[in-house]
Scaffold this active site. Sequence first.
Site, PDB file in Angstrom:
ATOM      1  N   SER A 231       0.908  32.937  47.368  1.00  0.00           N
ATOM      2  CA  SER A 231      -0.290  32.715  46.555  1.00  0.00           C
ATOM      3  C   SER A 231      -0.801  34.058  46.055  1.00  0.00           C
ATOM      4  CB  SER A 231      -1.384  32.054  47.388  1.00  0.00           C
ATOM      5  OG  SER A 231      -1.879  32.956  48.349  1.00  0.00           O
ATOM      6  N   ASP A 232      -1.481  34.069  44.911  1.00  0.00           N
ATOM      7  CA  ASP A 232      -2.255  35.259  44.595  1.00  0.00           C
ATOM      8  C   ASP A 232      -3.341  35.345  45.656  1.00  0.00           C
ATOM      9  OD1 ASP A 232      -3.364  37.530  43.551  1.00  0.00           O
ATOM     10  OD2 ASP A 232      -3.548  36.786  41.497  1.00  0.00           O
ATOM     11  N   TRP A 233      -3.971  36.505  45.732  1.00  0.00           N
ATOM     12  CA  TRP A 233      -4.885  36.762  46.852  1.00  0.00           C
ATOM     13  C   TRP A 233      -6.107  35.837  46.802  1.00  0.00           C
ATOM     14  CZ3 TRP A 233      -0.633  38.719  47.592  1.00  0.00           C
ATOM     15  CH2 TRP A 233      -0.341  39.616  48.610  1.00  0.00           C
TER      16      TRP A 233
END
Length: 748
Positions: A231-233
């Site tokens: 996932s992106d952060w």
Amino acid sequence: MSGNTYPSVNDLTLEEKASLTSGGDAWHLQGIESKGIPGYMITDGPHGLRKSLASSTGETDLNDSVPATCFPPAAGLSSSWNPELIHKVGEAMGEECIQEKVAVILGPGVNIKRNPLGGRCFEYWSEDPYLAGHEAVGIVAGVQSKGVGTSLKHFAANNQETDRLRISANISQRALREIYFPAFEYIVKTAQPWTIMCSYNRINGVHSAQNRWLLTDVLRDEWGFKGIVMSDWGADHDRVASLNAGLNLEMPPSYTDDQIVYAARDGRIQPEQLDRMAQGMIDLANKTRAAMSIDGYRFDVDAHDEVAHQAAVESMVLLKNDDAILPVAKDAKIAVIGEFARTPRYQGGGSSHITPTKMTSFLDTLTARGVDAQFAPGFTLDLEPADKALETEAVETAKNADVVLMFLGLPEAAESEGFDRETLDIPAKQIELLEAVAAANKNIAVVLSNGSVVSVAPWAANAKGVLESWLLGQAGGAALADVIFGEASPSGKLAQSVPMSINDDPSMINWPGEEGHVDYGEGVFVGYRYYDTYGKAVDYPFGYGLSYATFELSGIKAEKTGANTARVSVTVANTSDVDAAETVQVYVAPGKAAVSRPRHELKGFRKVFLKGGESAEISLDLDERAFAYWSEKFDDWRVEAGEYGIEVGTSSRDIAGVATVALDGDGKAEPLTEWSTFGEWSCDPVGSKVVSAMYEAGGNGELPKLPDNDMMRMFLNSTPINSMSTIVGEGGKRTAAFMLDEYAKLAK
Ligand code: BGC
């Protein structure tokens, strides 16, 4: 660990499997000590390594990281049109990761620059997916050749920063397939990035992290992706839904692995799906293990600085050079105006912010090379109004110079990850200063520093030369001196059009969206695809860039190499005595098509270095995809039979010649029915035979005669055959029945 590999999921408990699907902390994978699986480090990216000093605690201080070579961000590097050079940058980054024991570097980001106001345009590659994919693949392949992973990001459609965590990018399937996916698709198919990072936003209502169609059906099943998706952060909002969609890794961890355990126990996650996701994490550890086991490795700081230097030289785009104001003679009386010459803007803000190993400003380089110049800062790099004293000093400094080098651009606060810009203009005080200096001295060459496009038209009349230097990384000062004093010719080409005004941009009408969604109403007509199709004036077109040399393209030929493939060849001649490079660009122009298609699209390019007076013949192959469009009707790529123009040139608007090829087409046809129009019947290979038979029968008086004036024929063409009676009266029903009968016989 057994043998040379870590255990497989079969050796793990349910809890252990679940634990692999989130990070150990913000910058580490979660290891399983008892099973010998390490928790390797993963960190930003993308134009060099940002290993946060505070990383062991998991905290993030964007500006506090170990020294690493700061290469030109993608805004610059993308203008190089040089995949081999980009590969070298990737190799160097991989070596720095080995030294710092970083298993995966988070980049490159290949999202399309849909609108030049987008806050991350500085770290994205292009408005064109072909260029973005064929350049950024060098980073992926280069880094991974060193045994270190990359994370191709942000999959997909992260084209703006406004509301980036929630916005739904509402995009047609066709625009996704033709514009927003191909850079990812190409890199996945040719270089297999070990990881992919999903985007924050939603696509057509579904968050990317939870989008099974995106992460599994398209990415894995269609394109054959073998790595893991993270996932992106903070982009994973539902652990169970995401894991089921095909997300292997939540970053940073929310410490909720028990949710996965419970869901696996009560059947909301199937055991095979958890095994697949967890095994992906073990496979990643296996891939990176050899490089991560190297101890005491030190990368060559000077050699990497030299790669950054070469990359910076090739990143600059010469937009204007009246009276050959550039290059400048070293012994000329030079005035250097603008704070950027002393305090360079060399990278963008946000998660990609790097602490460089070295830093040379343009002024430092002048001193180091013994070049005499008078300097005045002219303005401050903040958003404060003009400082009159600085302005006066600058005008005085410029007055008696032979040439004035004016360093203008966007200060750091004007563009960054996290927000979009509101204007294309550089600060008003810089334009004012340029006017004041131009009143005292006409010999001005402007050097621009900015991550995304800025408008040039409003002030260009005050400058004889404009050198767009983007953000050049740590070696920008030396690279600028090379180009400005003619040790190297500029060779960069625009990866993004420079519009006359932001209001000309086709996405403006839907930018940046409202009430949680943004409609990509321009469809596939992004950037030059719109400007060139609809004949809109631009300041500088896509692919454009001047050189100190002159080139000629001749002997443009295209030959068919298969039913739907071709090879194009051209001779490039350097007609000057300056050694330099020209970038040959190949655009495919489809002509008349069943759907509305851009006038032409980039489908090949080659940067050719030639000594003064030299020439070379090059050829480029165009595969079937080069001619295809995405058909929503067929839910597949389609190549229509017919003639295609193959344009060869040096920008999207400087086409030196066009060759044509007649393709067979892919033969895909939809079955004809009573709802197919007369026009569709006439275009179909079997339908057209039926139409001929029907005309014959009409001639014999068996069927009503169809009208034969132009207007009625056009009317008829758009009418389904079951409604022909509205044109030819009752007998139309018999005509339709005849056609369906004949078709049934012929189609057998
Ligand atoms: C950015 C990513 C980056 C991550 C880790 C996010 O905010 O969108 O590009 O890799 O942070 O720093």
